[in-house]
Enzyme design. Sequence first.
Site, PDB file in Angstrom:
ATOM      1  N   ASP A   1      -0.923  -0.985 -10.481  1.00  0.00           N
ATOM      2  CA  ASP A   1      -1.183  -2.413 -10.312  1.00  0.00           C
ATOM      3  C   ASP A   1      -1.091  -3.104 -11.670  1.00  0.00           C
ATOM      4  O   ASP A   1      -1.691  -2.636 -12.649  1.00  0.00           O
ATOM      5  CB  ASP A   1      -2.582  -2.645  -9.743  1.00  0.00           C
ATOM      6  CG  ASP A   1      -2.705  -2.202  -8.295  1.00  0.00           C
ATOM      7  OD1 ASP A   1      -1.676  -2.143  -7.599  1.00  0.00           O
ATOM      8  OD2 ASP A   1      -3.831  -1.912  -7.857  1.00  0.00           O
TER       9      ASP A   1
ATOM     10  N   GLU B   1       0.824  -1.215   0.000  1.00  0.00           N
ATOM     11  CA  GLU B   1       0.000   0.000   0.000  1.00  0.00           C
ATOM     12  C   GLU B   1       0.858   1.266   0.000  1.00  0.00           C
ATOM     13  O   GLU B   1       0.393   2.347   0.338  1.00  0.00           O
ATOM     14  CB  GLU B   1      -0.962   0.020   1.194  1.00  0.00           C
ATOM     15  CG  GLU B   1      -1.644  -1.290   1.512  1.00  0.00           C
ATOM     16  CD  GLU B   1      -2.526  -1.816   0.399  1.00  0.00           C
ATOM     17  OE1 GLU B   1      -2.685  -1.125  -0.620  1.00  0.00           O
ATOM     18  OE2 GLU B   1      -3.075  -2.930   0.527  1.00  0.00           O
TER      19      GLU B   1
END
Length: 502
Positions: free
Chosen positions: A320, A181
């Site tokens: 991502d 994260e």
Amino acid sequence: MSEGSFCLVLHSHLPWLAHHGAWPVGEEWLYQAWAHSYLPVVDLVERLAAEGFADLLTLGVTPVLAAQLDDPHCLRGVHDWLGDWQLRAHGAASRLPDLAAREHRAARWALETFETRWRHGFSPVLRRLVDAGVVEPLGGPATHTFQPLLDPRLRAFALETGLRDTALRIGTRPKGIWAPECAYAPGMEEGYAAAGVERFLVDGPALRGDTALARPVGDTDVLAFGRDLEVSYRVWSPKAGYPGDPAYRDFHTYDHASGLKPSRVTGTHIAPHDKKPYEPERALLAVRKHALDFVDTVVTRLRELKARHGRPSLVVAAYDTELYGHWWHEGPLWLEAVLRALPEAGVRVTTLRGAVEAGHVGPAVHLPASSWGSGKDWRVWHGPRVADIVAGNEAVQRALLALPASADRDPVADQAVREGLLALASDWAFMVTKDSAADYARHRAEIHGDRFAELVAAARHGRGRARAADLRRVDGPFGHLDARDLTRRDSAAEDEERRCAS
């Protein structure tokens, strides 16, 4: 390459999904990402490597995902899924002939690619790319735990377990990590330095937007690279980005009889049944337009940074991996167009390692607590909506750190630690806060926490070997994991504290 340097960083991650349901979340999620993102993105990298491209991109693969991409159960499962994809295309041929033909060709390619290059898992594929200097690997903590909320002793154990796992799979211990994260707490750089980590990612605001250079953190030589949001958000942002173009294939609209996706985005507020049919030629025009726009954005940004700093600068765009192909169907085509066009525009495409070698390093900095989540703080993983998960995680941590030291390896303790790390995965709080399969996420956090507690209690009475073996067959990543490494680390820390006190 006079304009400056560009680093593409792809972060590949899914939580442990094997043996935990199939649909609508579970193994289906893994197989979709495998088919639509991992296969085409790796194929793109291999093709560019065959043309002589090197130092192309930085590729993070979290240990928990790598374990699934090598797992025999998952390898069989994705092979079945690819075959079913082809059958579903056959079944739609009478109703949707154009769509069925496209999907059949895509499924056939995916099957052939998997059977000829991926049958023994992803690690042999990745190792070749790393050894050839085409990609730089990034590692990370074993189960993608939110590190700032971990006790430092457990944080160090989770990171070491993950780095060791990557080294076993590809023969190289990563020098860089994707911090889960992009989360950071002051002082974490000391732990990175102790683990041999030389570089990690933070989000742009952690560096107050000054992302033109990597920066040593605190009193260490560990470098923080900041994601350039001005560039990165051209692709994917909380509010806009290329994938929302009306010409692109709509992710959310299904032909429910076949599971295929027949529509294009069409418009932001268009109901699924009113969306227009997907047209590949129209989408390809949008890919070309957006690739040119992105290259122009990178060049403009690099020129602005060079004028401001008086030296060639760096742009880091991080995403991502699952965005490319899974969420954004045309993403791999766009990615190839960009990677080919940037060098033609005078931009050096490189890795984080290559950026250091090129001298894109500035003075030291002290970073604030941060993440790449909402608000750029920790609220997604430590907010009121996930208070129960936070409390459960704290209890798991206390119990993990209270495990008794043992001279002999104990498979019950090993499985207990494995379940504890799975319970601490950052994914569960994220999914609850974002209301994305929240019930599934709460169930996963709860079930791993319960299994952990069960095994700890059994180990305390010298029992539980059969139960641990059963759970190992379901939740079995990181076969090298040794609970004694955690208790040894804990004991060493306590000994050091006693020495200092005396």
